[in-house]
Design an enzyme around this catalytic site. Structure first.
Site, PDB file in Angstrom:
ATOM      1  N   GLN A 131      -5.018  -1.395   9.509  1.00  0.00           N
ATOM      2  CA  GLN A 131      -4.917  -2.740   8.924  1.00  0.00           C
ATOM      3  C   GLN A 131      -5.586  -3.768   9.838  1.00  0.00           C
ATOM      4  O   GLN A 131      -5.269  -3.850  11.024  1.00  0.00           O
ATOM      5  CB  GLN A 131      -3.430  -3.091   8.714  1.00  0.00           C
ATOM      6  CG  GLN A 131      -3.208  -4.403   8.017  1.00  0.00           C
ATOM      7  CD  GLN A 131      -3.715  -4.414   6.564  1.00  0.00           C
ATOM      8  OE1 GLN A 131      -3.511  -3.468   5.819  1.00  0.00           O
ATOM      9  NE2 GLN A 131      -4.391  -5.486   6.180  1.00  0.00           N
ATOM     10  N   ASP A 163     -11.325   2.942   3.893  1.00  0.00           N
ATOM     11  CA  ASP A 163     -11.758   1.546   3.775  1.00  0.00           C
ATOM     12  C   ASP A 163     -13.286   1.450   3.704  1.00  0.00           C
ATOM     13  O   ASP A 163     -13.830   0.400   3.367  1.00  0.00           O
ATOM     14  CB  ASP A 163     -11.280   0.746   5.000  1.00  0.00           C
ATOM     15  CG  ASP A 163     -10.162  -0.231   4.646  1.00  0.00           C
ATOM     16  OD1 ASP A 163      -9.958  -0.497   3.448  1.00  0.00           O
ATOM     17  OD2 ASP A 163      -9.508  -0.727   5.581  1.00  0.00           O
ATOM     18  N   LYS A 214       0.844  -1.201   0.000  1.00  0.00           N
ATOM     19  CA  LYS A 214       0.000   0.000   0.000  1.00  0.00           C
ATOM     20  C   LYS A 214       0.878   1.248   0.000  1.00  0.00           C
ATOM     21  O   LYS A 214       0.657   2.188  -0.759  1.00  0.00           O
ATOM     22  CB  LYS A 214      -0.937   0.002   1.214  1.00  0.00           C
ATOM     23  CG  LYS A 214      -2.086  -0.974   1.054  1.00  0.00           C
ATOM     24  CD  LYS A 214      -2.854  -1.208   2.347  1.00  0.00           C
ATOM     25  CE  LYS A 214      -3.898  -2.309   2.138  1.00  0.00           C
ATOM     26  NZ  LYS A 214      -4.531  -2.781   3.358  1.00  0.00           N
TER      27      LYS A 214
END
Ligand code: NDP
Length: 295
Positions: A98, A121, A54
């Site tokens: 994460q 997200d 990422k």
């Protein structure tokens, strides 16, 4: 009949190029650089790889990447304090924590502490609600990537029968909402669905997000249907470890268009994270959103 392979790797490269071009314009015309903060708690090897990828791709697109690596025994209060700082930091437009988090941390509490406008997200309860009511939201990356590929392949999705196998909060449910938003007739199937084969055979669009290797055979796919295989399953075959999807690729590829595993949905997920970070930056500054990169 051999169907078209939907090349997610190439599609993702195109999305990243679009993001990079838009970021370059933002810098030149507005003096703005989008920034993505990624928070990793603990040392899970798979998570470390994801976070590294990422970060690399964020920088390659011309955006700023801020990595926060915290020890596995970080307390909830420490993590929440970091999120509060990132929420308040104007250089940070997107925040990603994460998952999975270590067991002593409450994931829902942590995700819901992220400022919804920075929740790239799309897991914050506000974004879930906005998506569910058809309002502008941050959309979860994996379903957004699937939607982009489907729109590209079909043009309009209106009136098509879509079957989503899997009802998780991160893939199945938001995928179904997005397809509904594009006027598909949507069925969500799951482990208690009766006669899954018949349900799948009714699909013009079949999205598999189950996590069971090659569970859906080609004879469950209607000729001409489009199959989006979200599953990523590691199996041993011929003495080698291989990645396979939830759909039996060889037989399904005979009847419909299909995304391969690997090289289908997977690469689109990070590309959409970058797109979401750019969108969040544009929204934060009241600028037009990038075309074709949002739901
Ligand atoms: P979850 O385990 O959270 O959900 C799986 C879903 O599949 C559940 O709704 C479950 O039903 C359903 N299911 C399980 N067994 C069956 C069955 N026999 N018949 C029908 N439905 C069944 O998984 P995720 O949604 O998180 O992930 C799904 C897959 O997608 C995994 O392989 C994962 O690795 C992959 N993935 C890939 C991503 C990418 O970037 N390409 C990103 C995220 C996930 P029930 O609710 O009834 O238990």
């Amino acid at each position: 009949m051999t169907a078209k392979v939907i090349d997610g790797k190439a599609f993702a490269a195109g999305v990243r190029a679009q993001v990079a071009a838009h970021v370059a314009r933002l810098k030149e015309e507005q003096g703005l650089t989008p920034g993505l903060a990624v928070v990793l708690v603990g040392e899970d090897p798979a998570s470390q790889v994801y976070v590294r990828n990422k970060g690399t791709q964020t920088v390659e697109c011309g955006m700023n990447s801020y990595e926060h690596k915290l020890a596995a025994d970080t307390s909830e209060a420490e993590l929440l304090a970091l999120i509060a700082r990132l929420n308040a930091d104007p250089a940070v437009h997107g925040i990603l924590v994460q998952l999975p988090l270590p067991k002593h941390l409450d994931s829902d509490l942590v995700i819901n502490a992220i400022e919804p406008a920075k929740d790239v997200d799309g897991f914050h309860i506000s974004n879930v609600g906005l998506l569910g009511t058809g309002q502008k939201s941050m959309v979860p990356c994996t379903p957004l990537g699937c939607l982009m590929m489907l729109r590209d392949h079909h043009g309009s999705l209106a009136g098509l029968n879509a079957v989503v196998v899997g009802r998780s909060n991160i893939v199945g449910k938001p995928m179904a909402q997005l397809l509904l938003g594009d006027s598909c007739t949507v069925t969500i199937a799951h482990s208690r669905t009766k006669d899954l084969a018949a349900v799948c055979r009714g699909a013009d669009i079949l999205v598999a997000a189950v996590g069971r290797p090659e569970m859906i055979p080609g004879d469950w796919v209607k000729p001409g249907a489009t199959v989006i295989d979200v599953g990523i399953n590691r199996i041993e075959r011929d003495g080698k470890t291989r990645l396979v999807g939830d759909v039996h690729y060889a037989s399904a590829a005979e009847v419909g268009a299909i995304t391969p595993v690997p090289g289908g949905v997977g690469p689109m997920t990070i590309a959409c994270l970058l797109a979401n970070t750019l969108t969040a930056c544009c929204r934060a500054h009241g600028l037009p959103e990038p075309k074709g990169l949002t739901a």
